[in-house]
Motif scaffolding. Sequence first.
Motif, PDB file in Angstrom:
ATOM      1  N   ILE A  37       0.908  -1.400   0.010  1.00 52.00           N
ATOM      2  CA  ILE A  37      -0.014  -0.078   0.117  1.00 52.00           C
ATOM      3  C   ILE A  37       0.882   1.168   0.081  1.00 52.00           C
ATOM      4  CG2 ILE A  37      -1.814   1.328   1.383  1.00 52.00           C
ATOM      5  CD1 ILE A  37      -2.613  -1.457   2.485  1.00 52.00           C
ATOM      6  N   VAL A  39       0.863   5.231   0.119  1.00 51.18           N
ATOM      7  CA  VAL A  39      -0.156   6.462   0.442  1.00 51.18           C
ATOM      8  C   VAL A  39       0.697   7.747   0.391  1.00 51.18           C
ATOM      9  CG1 VAL A  39      -1.605   7.520   2.297  1.00 51.18           C
ATOM     10  CG2 VAL A  39      -1.403   5.090   2.129  1.00 51.18           C
ATOM     11  N   THR A  45      -5.815  11.842   3.301  1.00 55.34           N
ATOM     12  CA  THR A  45      -5.023  10.644   3.854  1.00 55.34           C
ATOM     13  C   THR A  45      -4.666  10.980   5.107  1.00 55.34           C
ATOM     14  OG1 THR A  45      -3.167  11.316   2.650  1.00 55.34           O
ATOM     15  CG2 THR A  45      -4.578   9.756   1.562  1.00 55.34           C
ATOM     16  N   ALA A  48      -3.506   8.475   8.069  1.00 54.56           N
ATOM     17  CA  ALA A  48      -3.020   7.177   7.393  1.00 54.56           C
ATOM     18  C   ALA A  48      -2.195   6.257   8.237  1.00 54.56           C
ATOM     19  CB  ALA A  48      -2.721   7.299   5.941  1.00 54.56           C
ATOM     20  N   TRP A  66       3.325  -1.362   4.027  1.00 54.12           N
ATOM     21  CA  TRP A  66       2.836   0.034   3.476  1.00 54.12           C
ATOM     22  C   TRP A  66       4.365   1.136   3.672  1.00 54.12           C
ATOM     23  CZ3 TRP A  66       3.158   3.421   7.682  1.00 54.12           C
ATOM     24  CH2 TRP A  66       3.221   2.972   8.951  1.00 54.12           C
ATOM     25  N   VAL A 102      -3.637   6.763  -2.949  1.00 50.65           N
ATOM     26  CA  VAL A 102      -3.486   5.514  -2.334  1.00 50.65           C
ATOM     27  C   VAL A 102      -3.451   4.335  -3.261  1.00 50.65           C
ATOM     28  CG1 VAL A 102      -4.560   3.718  -0.606  1.00 50.65           C
ATOM     29  CG2 VAL A 102      -4.800   6.088  -0.211  1.00 50.65           C
ATOM     30  N   LEU A 118      -7.624   6.644   2.070  1.00 51.32           N
ATOM     31  CA  LEU A 118      -7.325   5.327   2.580  1.00 51.32           C
ATOM     32  C   LEU A 118      -8.580   4.765   3.397  1.00 51.32           C
ATOM     33  CD1 LEU A 118      -5.199   3.113   3.106  1.00 51.32           C
ATOM     34  CD2 LEU A 118      -4.936   4.190   5.356  1.00 51.32           C
TER      35      LEU A 118
END
Length: 140
Positions: A37, A39, A45, A48, A66, A102, A118
């Motif tokens: 993921i 971001v 976001t 997040a 992520w 995202v 997100l």
Amino acid sequence: MNNGRRFLAMLLVLISLTAYGVEMNNLGDYQWKNRVILVQAASETEGAVDSLRDAHAELDDRDIIWFVNTGSGLVSNQARVSDGVANDVNELLAKVRSDERVLLIGKDGGIKSRESSLNLDAIFRRTDAMPMRVREMRTD
């Protein structure tokens, strides 16, 4: 402990250290091992990092790594992020449209979703519907 067992024990220690100490040098190194993921920091976001940290069990279960570009740096669930990975993440986020903050990348390296905010529940649903994930859930 005889020499054969001592050697085997040392070999197992070295293998485990190598497996856990492998540094990812670019985003492609995660392919076939992890879903990712990405971001990009924005008002959509905000929060997040906290949301991702709070969902660590669900993310770990799905092999998700992520990265959040906070605007002042890159934050991740990885202990260390190499310069190569950081550059790849930032380059990819710079190439997407401004409303695509995202990205979900599958284990095959393909972008599976592009979202403006997100939504982990939606990401988990999408991930759990992927054929590779369905097979993983059957074997767990």
